[in-house]
Design an enzyme around this catalytic site. Sequence first.
Site, PDB file in Angstrom:
ATOM      1  N   GLU A 136       0.905  -1.244   0.049  1.00  0.00           N
ATOM      2  CA  GLU A 136       0.045  -0.002   0.087  1.00  0.00           C
ATOM      3  C   GLU A 136       0.999   1.149  -0.047  1.00  0.00           C
ATOM      4  OE1 GLU A 136      -3.667   2.171   2.770  1.00  0.00           O
ATOM      5  OE2 GLU A 136      -2.100   0.562   3.402  1.00  0.00           O
ATOM      6  N   GLU A 233     -11.653   2.663   6.412  1.00  0.00           N
ATOM      7  CA  GLU A 233     -10.530   2.829   7.199  1.00  0.00           C
ATOM      8  C   GLU A 233     -10.571   4.256   7.305  1.00  0.00           C
ATOM      9  OE1 GLU A 233      -6.029   1.378   7.759  1.00  0.00           O
ATOM     10  OE2 GLU A 233      -6.494   2.697   5.840  1.00  0.00           O
TER      11      GLU A 233
END
Length: 254
Positions: A136, A233
């Site tokens: 990520e 998130e």
Amino acid sequence: MKFSANLGFLYTDRALPDAIRAAAADGFDAVELHWPYATPAAQVRAALEETGLPVLGLNASRGREGENGLTALPGREAEAMAAVAQAVDYAAAIGAGAVHVLAGVAQGPAAEATYRANLAEACDLAAARGLTVLIEPLNARDAPGYFLSRTGHALAVIEALARPNLRLMFDVYHVQIMEGDLTRRLSALLPVIGHVQIAAVPDRGEPDAGEVDFRHLLAHLAGLGWTAPVGAEYRPRSGRTEDGLGWLQAFRGL
């Protein structure tokens, strides 16, 4: 559209098994974890089985206090692999599908070589348990000096390693801050994306405010054929997850 509650940020006022139960009660379709290792895997699995929620993934250890991953750090290979092994074992024990392997703060050719070698080994460990490895890009404002900050770099690594279980975690919050052009970027990167996460920009709160039009973006993602849960998130603006879930039902039909 389906959504996953990221329990690293949501329902943090209760123990992890109870957070799983709360996510189910509030209508989430799945959960995902940050660093669940302090909670016995058997307790997490029991809560997952009780609620019927799948768990999408979890993070490998960040390393020592103040660090943000180990995979790109020359000389720390043994620690990096130990962190991956821990994550893979825990993921397998709870039935998770993926492990996010953090790169750490590093720069330069030696870091690149270390990162690729460690990721290749991580992919082998994960493949043996039927797991995906996610990488990520993190934005330079929240994660200064982080080795992986742009999707182009992640794509180059994924293509170079050519491992079928190595995928991109496309976090809209980070990508918007660093690169923007979200609609076209999602389309271009879809073949290598393993998970998508959302949060408002710039405050990282609920995805119903800020500079990103999530109605447009999520409808576009659905139009691309995405059917997996999208990870929520974000940090609740009020501090209580339950106070800010109006977006969940509003985005369901996208």
